[in-house]
Every structure is written in structure tokens, then in C-alpha cells.
Design an enzyme around this catalytic site. Structure first.
Site, mmCIF file in Angstrom:
data_model
loop_
_atom_site.group_PDB
_atom_site.id
_atom_site.type_symbol
_atom_site.label_atom_id
_atom_site.label_comp_id
_atom_site.label_asym_id
_atom_site.label_seq_id
_atom_site.Cartn_x
_atom_site.Cartn_y
_atom_site.Cartn_z
ATOM 1 N N ARG A 58 0.786 -1.337 -0.123
ATOM 2 C CA ARG A 58 -0.015 0.006 -0.171
ATOM 3 C C ARG A 58 0.897 1.306 -0.070
ATOM 4 N NH1 ARG A 58 -2.777 -3.627 1.789
ATOM 5 N NH2 ARG A 58 -1.063 -4.128 2.755
ATOM 6 N N THR A 59 1.755 1.389 0.931
ATOM 7 C CA THR A 59 2.462 2.581 0.904
ATOM 8 C C THR A 59 3.210 3.071 -0.176
ATOM 9 O OG1 THR A 59 2.977 2.103 3.341
ATOM 10 C CG2 THR A 59 4.223 3.862 2.385
ATOM 11 N N LYS A 87 25.682 -4.633 -4.108
ATOM 12 C CA LYS A 87 26.947 -4.689 -4.260
ATOM 13 C C LYS A 87 27.649 -4.026 -3.056
ATOM 14 C CE LYS A 87 26.439 -3.490 -9.394
ATOM 15 N NZ LYS A 87 26.709 -2.549 -10.381
ATOM 16 N N ARG A 108 11.649 3.899 3.242
ATOM 17 C CA ARG A 108 11.271 3.018 4.324
ATOM 18 C C ARG A 108 12.600 2.014 4.562
ATOM 19 N NH1 ARG A 108 6.132 -0.985 4.507
ATOM 20 N NH2 ARG A 108 5.439 1.019 5.007
ATOM 21 N N HIS A 136 5.349 6.041 11.450
ATOM 22 C CA HIS A 136 5.158 5.662 10.078
ATOM 23 C C HIS A 136 4.015 6.898 9.814
ATOM 24 C CE1 HIS A 136 3.780 4.282 6.263
ATOM 25 N NE2 HIS A 136 3.209 3.253 6.451
HETATM 26 C C1 NCD Z 1 1.990 -0.982 8.135
HETATM 27 C C2 NCD Z 1 3.733 -0.792 8.292
HETATM 28 O O1 NCD Z 1 4.459 -1.175 7.173
HETATM 29 O O2 NCD Z 1 3.996 -0.347 9.422
HETATM 30 N N1 NCD Z 1 1.598 -1.204 6.820
HETATM 31 C C3 NCD Z 1 1.410 -0.022 6.029
HETATM 32 O O3 NCD Z 1 2.229 0.724 5.537
HETATM 33 N N2 NCD Z 1 0.187 0.064 5.721
HETATM 34 C C4 NCD Z 1 1.348 -1.908 9.070
HETATM 35 C C5 NCD Z 1 1.877 -3.319 8.814
HETATM 36 O O4 NCD Z 1 3.053 -3.946 8.487
HETATM 37 O O5 NCD Z 1 1.482 -3.926 9.874
#
Ligand code: NCD
Length: 308
Positions: A58-59, A87, A108, A136
Site C-alpha cells: 500500500r505505502t 554490491k 522505508r 510511520h
Molecule cells: C504498516 C507498516 O508498514 O508499518 N503497513 C502499512 O504501511 N500500511 C503496518 C504493518 O505492516 O502491519
């Protein structure tokens, strides 16, 4: 005066005021109602760079789709095994190089502090798309936006937060965000998955109570926010085995709640919301994921356009 989010890094939700969040929510609604030709001018010719060292559906896709919806494009490293990271290229060099190619970065990383560090070395604004178990922030922004859209307000609500409170970064960002409002918070988790004490300082102002079972509080709640157990963050797999499957929401639990209760989840869901809930009116997690695109489009547009 430029808009208050212009050129900003988004590392922690704690760096944003209520007024910043209101600007963001109003812009998200405004952008979603704009004719597409006007909307596509907001990031015309601009690029978003994604550097993802952890899995994401999703993100990643909602950031890409958000950027596309306002006329921009995206490039990225979302599978480190196919990039120069394999590498031996380090994080610092990757951030510096990619920040030279794009207008804004979304990062991320499995380590806490990684986004703050990236923001300090990047030429361009950095958006934290998840930093270890820490935060997040854009998820919290879209969580609040969904609550605001569904309930018309955030002040005065009672919000239950259930699940892996120890390792869910979405919960920390959400708690920091809710502590800017006048909300009652009910935390629901097995004792092993309670909040980490290091985060309590920031949320001490909100009124919160810890519970073990959802049935103790369900009747009070306006919003129930559920997360999965963050299996990958457990230092010891036997600790995970002890709590696996220890909580869930099903239709019979929701029958004991208010008729206008809404159920949110950042997704992915594993087994903590039973599939039968999906067809109930309380289930808002797919809407939440969809609103995430509008919210992220607004965030990108505000970061890129002083005048918006
Ligand atoms: C979340 C995350 O990555 O922290 N997912 C997301 O971005 N919607 C929640 C999760 O992984 O449980």
C-alpha cells in the site's frame, strides 16, 4: 507566505501541529474534487524517489499512484537485491545519489532513526514511509483523515487501539497524532504486547487506559484501530508463538459496540479481523487505504508547491 508544509521533511508526526494537519486534510479533500487537468498541474514534471529497504504494498503503490494523480512520476529502489545496495553501496550514498535525481524522497528502512538521518543528508525533502518500530507518520495522517471524513471531527472521540502495541510503528505515530486532540484512548493488548515505555512521555497528556480484552471496552468506542502482530520485529520467535492469535475482531464482538463504530486497520491484515467483518458497515479499512492515496497526493502537492 508559502503553505506551512512547503519543502518540509516528514520524519515524525510530532513535528506537525494541528493547524498543519488541518491544512493537509482540507487540501486532500480539495484535490480529490479537482478536475483532473487542474490536479495534474500540481506536480507536472516532478519526480518522487522511493528507497524501500522493507516490503511494502500500500505505502509504495499509494505514493506512486498519488504522485501520478497530480501529474508527476516516480522512480525507485524497492527491491534492494536488484540495486547497487547488493554490491555493498551504503545507505548514505544511496540517499545522496537518489536525492540528486528527484524532487522529493519517500524512504522505508528497518532501523529507527533512518528517516531522520536521511533527511539530514538529502538535498530534497524526505518523507518517512516507515522507520523500524519507531514511526510511520503518513499512515497516521491518513488514519486521522479517515476518522475526520467519517466522523466529521476528532476531538471528543473515544479511540480503541488494539493489537501489537509494542512493535507497530503505525500505533506510535497514531498515538502522537491523537495526543494533539482531545480524545480518550483505550489500549487493548495482551500484557506482552503493551506499549514501549520510551514512547509514553509523548502521549502522557492524552487520557488513556490499558485493557486486556476488547469486550471490556467495545461499548465505549467510536473508532477501533487494529494492527497485526509484527512478527518480523520480534527478537525471539518463541515470544511470537506465545502471543500469536491472541486477539481478534469478529461480527459478534462488533454487535456489542455502538452502531456507528468504525473499524480501521493499516493493513496488511493477517487473522486479527475476521473476513466476515468486511461486509459490515463498520469496516472502513479498505476505504482508509483508498483515502491514503488522496492524503499522500495532498502531502506531495503541499511539499512541492509554495502557493497551494
Ligand atoms: C504498516 C507498516 O508498514 O508499518 N503497513 C502499512 O504501511 N500500511 C503496518 C504493518 O505492516 O502491519
Amino acid at each position: 507566505m508559502p503553505n506551512p508544509l512547503f519543502g518540509r521533511d516528514v520524519v515524525s508526526i510530532r513535528d506537525f501541529t494541528r493547524s498543519d494537519l488541518e491544512t493537509l486534510f482540507n487540501t486532500a479533500t480539495k484535490i480529490s474534487n479537482m478536475p483532473s487537468r487542474e490536479r495534474r498541474r500540481l506536480a507536472d514534471g516532478r519526480l518522487l524517489g522511493l528507497i524501500f529497504y522493507e516490503p511494502s504494498s500500500r505505502t509504495k503503490l499509494s505514493f506512486e499512484s498519488a504522485m501520478y494523480s497530480i501529474g508527476g512520476g516516480s522512480i525507485g529502489i524497492t527491491d534492494p537485491s536488484t540495486s547497487s545496495i547488493e554490491k555493498g553501496e551504503n545507505f548514505t550514498d544511496t540517499v545522496i545519489v537518489v536525492s540528486g535525481y528527484v524532487d522529493v524522497l519517500a524512504i522505508r528502512h528497518p532501523r529507527e532513526g533512518a528517516a531522520r538521518y536521511a533527511a539530514s543528508i538529502s538535498e530534497k525533502p524526505v518523507i518517512n514511509a516507515g522507520s523500524g518500530a519507531e514511526e510511520h507518520p503518513t499512515q497516521a495522517m491518513l488514519d486521522l483523515y479517515t476518522i475526520y471524513r467519517e466522523k466529521g471531527r476528532i476531538d471528543g472521540l473515544t479511540v480503541g487501539i488494539m493489537g501489537d502495541l509494542r512493535y507497530s510503528r503505525t500505533i506510535y505515530s497514531l498515538l502522537y497524532a491523537l495526543s494533539k486532540y482531545d480524545t480518550k484512548i483505550r489500549l487493548i493488548s495482551p500484557p506482552e504486547l503493551r506499549l514501549r515505555s520510551d514512547a509514553l512521555i509523548d502521549i502522557h497528556k492524552s487520557s488513556w487506559i490499558q485493557h486486556i480484552s476488547i469486550s471490556e471496552v467495545i461499548s465505549e468506542l467510536d473508532v477501533l484501530y487494529v494492527t497485526r502482530i509484527q512478527k518480523e520485529r520480534f527478537p525471539d520467535p518463541t515470544e511470537y508463538q506465545k502471543v500469536k492469535g491472541s486477539y481478534y475482531v469478529d461480527a459478534s464482538i462488533l454487535e456489542q459496540g455502538k452502531s456507528d463504530l468504525i473499524v480501521l486497520h493499516p493493513l496488511p491484515r493477517v487473522d486479527e479481523i475476521r473476513p466476515e467483518v468486511d461486509r459490515l458497515p463498520q469496516a472502513k479499512y479498505f476505504l482508509q487505504a483508498k483515502l491514503g492515496r488522496d492524503l499522500r497526493a495532498a502531502l506531495l502537492a503541499l511539499i512541492l508547491n509554495p502557493e497551494l
